[in-house]
Design a protein around this motif. Structure first.
Motif, PDB file in Angstrom:
ATOM      1  N   ASP A   1      37.912  45.593  41.964  1.00  0.00           N
ATOM      2  CA  ASP A   1      38.376  44.213  42.089  1.00  0.00           C
ATOM      3  C   ASP A   1      38.792  43.608  40.755  1.00  0.00           C
ATOM      4  OD1 ASP A   1      37.971  44.181  44.841  1.00  0.00           O
ATOM      5  OD2 ASP A   1      35.878  43.573  44.640  1.00  0.00           O
ATOM      6  N   MET A   2      39.100  44.456  39.791  1.00  0.00           N
ATOM      7  CA  MET A   2      39.509  43.978  38.469  1.00  0.00           C
ATOM      8  C   MET A   2      40.996  43.617  38.488  1.00  0.00           C
ATOM      9  SD  MET A   2      39.256  46.067  34.892  1.00  0.00           S
ATOM     10  CE  MET A   2      39.934  45.414  33.380  1.00  0.00           C
ATOM     11  N   PHE A   3      41.318  42.387  38.065  1.00  0.00           N
ATOM     12  CA  PHE A   3      42.711  41.951  38.018  1.00  0.00           C
ATOM     13  C   PHE A   3      43.386  42.507  36.764  1.00  0.00           C
ATOM     14  CE2 PHE A   3      41.076  38.725  40.955  1.00  0.00           C
ATOM     15  CZ  PHE A   3      42.076  38.716  41.908  1.00  0.00           C
ATOM     16  N   VAL A   4      44.580  43.079  36.958  1.00  0.00           N
ATOM     17  CA  VAL A   4      45.328  43.687  35.864  1.00  0.00           C
ATOM     18  C   VAL A   4      46.814  43.380  36.041  1.00  0.00           C
ATOM     19  CG1 VAL A   4      43.677  45.590  35.619  1.00  0.00           C
ATOM     20  CG2 VAL A   4      45.668  45.867  37.116  1.00  0.00           C
ATOM     21  N   ALA A   5      47.564  43.586  34.972  1.00  0.00           N
ATOM     22  CA  ALA A   5      49.025  43.523  35.060  1.00  0.00           C
ATOM     23  C   ALA A   5      49.539  44.893  35.480  1.00  0.00           C
ATOM     24  CB  ALA A   5      49.611  43.123  33.712  1.00  0.00           C
ATOM     25  N   ILE A   6      50.426  44.914  36.458  1.00  0.00           N
ATOM     26  CA  ILE A   6      50.998  46.173  36.934  1.00  0.00           C
ATOM     27  C   ILE A   6      52.443  46.253  36.465  1.00  0.00           C
ATOM     28  CG2 ILE A   6      51.555  47.563  38.959  1.00  0.00           C
ATOM     29  CD1 ILE A   6      49.320  46.209  40.454  1.00  0.00           C
TER      30      ILE A   6
END
Length: 427
Positions: free
Chosen positions: A137-142
Motif C-alpha cells: 500500500d505504499m504510494f509511489v510515482a509510476i
C-alpha cells in the motif's frame, strides 16, 4: 496528467474485481500464497541453495535426445562459477489466477496485483545480501511504462506500488522500483501460487515461534505460545494471518513473513535438508515451476551462477529489511531521509546493519540458541598464565557497513524471533 489507473487495453484486468482485506478466503489466500512464493524465492536464492543447479537437472530430464552434428567436436563440459560482481533482482508476487489450479478460483476472479515486491541485493564481493520489502500500500510515482499489447501507458504521480503489475506488467514494476530507488535492476522474476504449500512440505516443515496466542477467524489460525513446525496448509494459513498478530496491519504481517523466511533459510541450510536430494529437488521444483523470468534471468547458467555467489554467505550477513514508511490517507509513504539513505547504502554496495526493532509483529526469541563462547587458546608460557595482566580485554568491534535508521525494521537470517499474537478480544 491523470493519476487515474487506466485499464489494460484488452480490458481483461480490472482492479475493481480484486477483493481486499475481506472475508472472501479464496481471494485472500491467493494474495498471501503469492507472498509466500515471492518470499520463498528470495529465501532459496539467499540461502545459497542452488536453484539453478536443480533446475538444470529438471530441464535435462525433460529434453529429447540430442542430435550430434557432423561438424561438432566434443569438448569439456563448461563449468559454472559464481556470477561476476553484484546482483540486483526484483521479485514480485502476483495474485493472478491465470494458469493456476482451479482450487484458487476462476481465472477472472481477481486482478493482477504485485502484493509482494522485494529487492534482492547481493554485494559485489559476495560477502553479504539483503532482501528489502516494499509494502503493497505504499504510494509511489509510476513512470511511463510499455503496454504489453503495444504503445505505452502514461506516467502517474501517485499510485500504490502493487498496481504496477496490472498497469504494465513486470517491466513496469521494475521501472517503478528503479525510479524509486535510483538503482539499476537487470534481473526480475514474477511468481504465482500453484503448488505453494509444497514449499514448506519439501523441507519437512518450518519451525516458527509464537510468543503470545494467535487467534484469527479469517484464516482459521489458532496457535498457542511455543514452537510449531508448520507445513502445507498450516504454513500457508500462518503466512496469511494478519488480524491475529501485532496490530492487525499489513506491515506486521511482513514482520511475520520475515520471521518465517529466516527460519526457512536456516532450515534449508541445515544438513538435514542439504544432504537430502529429495528435499532439495522438491523445494527447487516448487519455486521454479511458478516463476516468470526476465530475459536476462531466463537461463539455467545465470540462475546457477547467482546461487553459487550466495552459497557461502553467513546467516548474519543476510538482512531482511522493510523500507521505512509513515501513514498517509489510504496507505503509506516513504519516510525521508531514512528511505534514501537505505538505498544509497545499497548503491554503494555497503553491508547493512539494522538498528531498529524486528517490527511490531515479532520479538526476540528468549530461547534462541546461544553461540558457544570461544575456547581460550592454551599457552606454554607459565608466566603469562600466572599474570592477570596478560589476559587481554575484549576488543569492541564496530558494526560493519552502514547502520540503518531505527525506522527500518527487520532481522537477519541468523536471528531467532517469535510472533506477537493477538486474540479475538483484542481485535
Amino acid at each position: 496528467m491523470s493519476d487515474q489507473l487506466r485499464p489494460r487495453s484488452n480490458g481483461s484486468k480490472n482492479l475493481k474485481t480484486v477483493a481486499r482485506h475481506g472475508r472472501l478466503k479464496k481471494s485472500n489466500a491467493a494474495v498471501t500464497v503469492a507472498k509466500f512464493i515471492a518470499g520463498s524465492l528470495a529465501v532459496v536464492l539467499v540461502s545459497g541453495f542452488s536453484v539453478g543447479a536443480i533446475a538444470t537437472y529438471d530441464v535435462a530430464a525433460s529434453v529429447q535426445p540430442s542430435v550430434h552434428l557432423t561438424n561438432e567436436t566434443n569438448g569439456p563440459v563448461p563449468s559454472i562459477g559464481a556470477i561476476d560482481g553484484g546482483v540486483n533482482m526484483l521479485i514480485v508476487g502476483s495474485d493472478s489466477r491465470v494458469g493456476q489450479d482451479a482450487a484458487f478460483g476462476p481465472e477472472d476472479s481477481t486482478g493482477d496485483l504485485n502484493d509482494v515486491t522485494m529487492l534482492l541485493h547481493i554485494s559485489e564481493d559476495h560477502s553479504n545480501a539483503s532482501v528489502i520489502s516494499f509494502p503493497r500500500d505504499m504510494f509511489v510515482a509510476i513512470p511511463s511504462c510499455p503496454d504489453p499489447t503495444g504503445g505505452s501507458f502514461r506516467a502517474m504521480s501517485s499510485q500504490k506500488i502493487n498496481t504496477t503489475l496490472t498497469y504494465g506488467g513486470l517491466a513496469c514494476t521494475v521501472l517503478t522500483v528503479e525510479k524509486l530507488t535510483g538503482l539499476s535492476i537487470p534481473f526480475a522474476a514474477e511468481v504465482q501460487f500453484s503448488g505453494v504449500m509444497a514449499m514448506s512440505s519439501a523441507v519437512g516443515g518450518v519451525p516458527v515461534c509464537v510468543a503470545s496466542r494467535i487467534e484469527d477467524e479469517y484464516t482459521g489460525t489458532f496457535l498457542d505460545p511455543g514452537e510449531h513446525v508448520l507445513e502445507g496448509y498450516d504454513a500457508l494459513q500462518f503466512l496469511r494471518t494478519r488480524h491475529g498478530l501485532g496490530d492487525g496491519g499489513d506491515l506486521t504481517r511482513i514482520n511475520n513473513q520475515q520471521l518465517f523466511m529466516s527460519s526457512l533459510v536456516r532450515t534449508i541450510k541445515s544438513a538435514d535438508t542439504l544432504s537430502d536430494p529429495t528435499k532439495v529437488y522438491a523445494l527447487a521444483k516448487a519455486v521454479t515451476a511458478n516463476m516468470r523470468l526476465s530475459d536476462s534471468l531466463n537461463s539455467v547458467t545465470t540462475l546457477a551462477s547467482i546461487a553459487i555467489a550466495l552459497k557461502d554467505i553467513d546467516l548474519n550477513q543476510v538482512v531482511f529489511a522493510q523500507v521505512p514508511t509513515g501513514s498517509t490517507t489510504g496507505g503509506v509513504k516513504a519516510v525521508q531521509p531514512a528511505f534514501d539513505n537505505l538505498f544509497e547504502a545499497v548503491a554503494a554496495d555497503q553491508p547493512l546493519t539494522l538498528s531498529g526493532t524486528t517490527g511490531r509483529g515479532t520479538e526476540a526469541d528468549p530461547n534462541a540458541p546461544v553461540e558457544p563462547a570461544p575456547v581460550p587458546v592454551a599457552t606454554t608460557d607459565p608466566s603469562a598464565a600466572a599474570d592477570p595482566a596478560a589476559t587481554e580485554a575484549p576488543v569492541a568491534t564496530e558494526a560493519p557497513g552502514v547502520v540503518l535508521s531505527e525506522s527500518v525494521t527487520g532481522q537477519t537470517a541468523g536471528e531467532y524471533t517469535c510472533t506477537r499474537g493477538r486474540t479475538l478480544e483484542n481485535q
